[in-house]
Scaffold this motif. Structure first.
Motif, PDB file in Angstrom:
ATOM      1  N   MET A 252      50.148  59.642  29.891  1.00 29.26           N
ATOM      2  CA  MET A 252      49.190  58.997  30.773  1.00 29.26           C
ATOM      3  C   MET A 252      48.749  60.000  31.838  1.00 29.26           C
ATOM      4  O   MET A 252      49.563  60.704  32.415  1.00 29.26           O
ATOM      5  CB  MET A 252      49.826  57.768  31.395  1.00 29.26           C
ATOM      6  N   ALA A 253      47.459  60.042  32.116  1.00 26.92           N
ATOM      7  CA  ALA A 253      46.898  60.980  33.087  1.00 26.92           C
ATOM      8  C   ALA A 253      47.222  60.543  34.515  1.00 26.92           C
ATOM      9  O   ALA A 253      47.230  59.355  34.834  1.00 26.92           O
ATOM     10  CB  ALA A 253      45.396  61.075  32.917  1.00 26.92           C
ATOM     11  N   THR A 254      47.461  61.525  35.365  1.00 25.31           N
ATOM     12  CA  THR A 254      47.697  61.244  36.780  1.00 25.31           C
ATOM     13  C   THR A 254      46.353  61.020  37.478  1.00 25.31           C
ATOM     14  O   THR A 254      45.298  61.342  36.938  1.00 25.31           O
ATOM     15  CB  THR A 254      48.412  62.415  37.473  1.00 25.31           C
ATOM     16  N   GLU A 255      46.401  60.521  38.692  1.00 32.28           N
ATOM     17  CA  GLU A 255      45.178  60.314  39.473  1.00 32.28           C
ATOM     18  C   GLU A 255      44.440  61.633  39.679  1.00 32.28           C
ATOM     19  O   GLU A 255      43.220  61.706  39.582  1.00 32.28           O
ATOM     20  CB  GLU A 255      45.497  59.666  40.816  1.00 32.28           C
ATOM     21  N   ALA A 256      45.192  62.701  39.956  1.00 32.01           N
ATOM     22  CA  ALA A 256      44.574  64.019  40.158  1.00 32.01           C
ATOM     23  C   ALA A 256      43.882  64.502  38.880  1.00 32.01           C
ATOM     24  O   ALA A 256      42.786  65.061  38.934  1.00 32.01           O
ATOM     25  CB  ALA A 256      45.624  65.029  40.597  1.00 32.01           C
ATOM     26  N   GLN A 257      44.494  64.289  37.733  1.00 32.78           N
ATOM     27  CA  GLN A 257      43.884  64.690  36.466  1.00 32.78           C
ATOM     28  C   GLN A 257      42.622  63.879  36.178  1.00 32.78           C
ATOM     29  O   GLN A 257      41.627  64.425  35.697  1.00 32.78           O
ATOM     30  CB  GLN A 257      44.887  64.529  35.327  1.00 32.78           C
ATOM     31  N   LEU A 258      42.650  62.596  36.487  1.00 30.47           N
ATOM     32  CA  LEU A 258      41.469  61.754  36.275  1.00 30.47           C
ATOM     33  C   LEU A 258      40.304  62.204  37.147  1.00 30.47           C
ATOM     34  O   LEU A 258      39.151  62.192  36.702  1.00 30.47           O
ATOM     35  CB  LEU A 258      41.795  60.284  36.547  1.00 30.47           C
ATOM     36  N   ARG A 259      40.585  62.607  38.390  1.00 29.99           N
ATOM     37  CA  ARG A 259      39.516  63.112  39.261  1.00 29.99           C
ATOM     38  C   ARG A 259      38.824  64.309  38.618  1.00 29.99           C
ATOM     39  O   ARG A 259      37.607  64.425  38.644  1.00 29.99           O
ATOM     40  CB  ARG A 259      40.062  63.516  40.630  1.00 29.99           C
ATOM     41  N   LEU A 260      39.605  65.208  38.054  1.00 31.17           N
ATOM     42  CA  LEU A 260      39.039  66.413  37.445  1.00 31.17           C
ATOM     43  C   LEU A 260      38.242  66.087  36.182  1.00 31.17           C
ATOM     44  O   LEU A 260      37.234  66.722  35.893  1.00 31.17           O
ATOM     45  CB  LEU A 260      40.141  67.420  37.118  1.00 31.17           C
ATOM     46  N   LEU A 261      38.690  65.105  35.440  1.00 37.65           N
ATOM     47  CA  LEU A 261      38.064  64.791  34.163  1.00 37.65           C
ATOM     48  C   LEU A 261      36.862  63.857  34.270  1.00 37.65           C
ATOM     49  O   LEU A 261      35.906  63.995  33.521  1.00 37.65           O
ATOM     50  CB  LEU A 261      39.092  64.156  33.222  1.00 37.65           C
TER      51      LEU A 261
END
Length: 78
Positions: free
Chosen positions: A1-10
């Motif tokens: 599962m993606a972290t919040e920080a990873q979702l921001r980048l993606l």
């Protein structure tokens, strides 16, 4: 599962911006501010944002990809 920080980048759009002399970044007719931006006056940063929710603020990164701060919801430029 993606972290919040990873979702921001993606998932968020991004734009390179320069921090103004009053410590704000300007994007699509809005200004965003956070106290941490005053240390970056005159520097290039990258703003990541949801173009459909500009009122929710923007996430500021250094050009090297390091996270700086979430800048507050916009102040409309009159």
């Amino acid at each position: 599962m993606a972290t919040e920080a990873q979702l921001r980048l993606l998932l968020l759009d991004s734009r390179p911006l320069k921090v103004s002399k009053d410590g704000r970044v300007k994007l699509f007719g809005n200004e965003y501010w956070a106290p941490e931006l005053s240390r970056l006056i005159g520097e290039q940063v990258v703003a990541r944002f949801d173009p459909d929710a500009m009122q929710s603020g923007v996430h500021i990164y250094r050009p090297d990809g390091s996270y700086v701060v979430e800048a507050a919801a916009p102040v409309v430029i009159g």
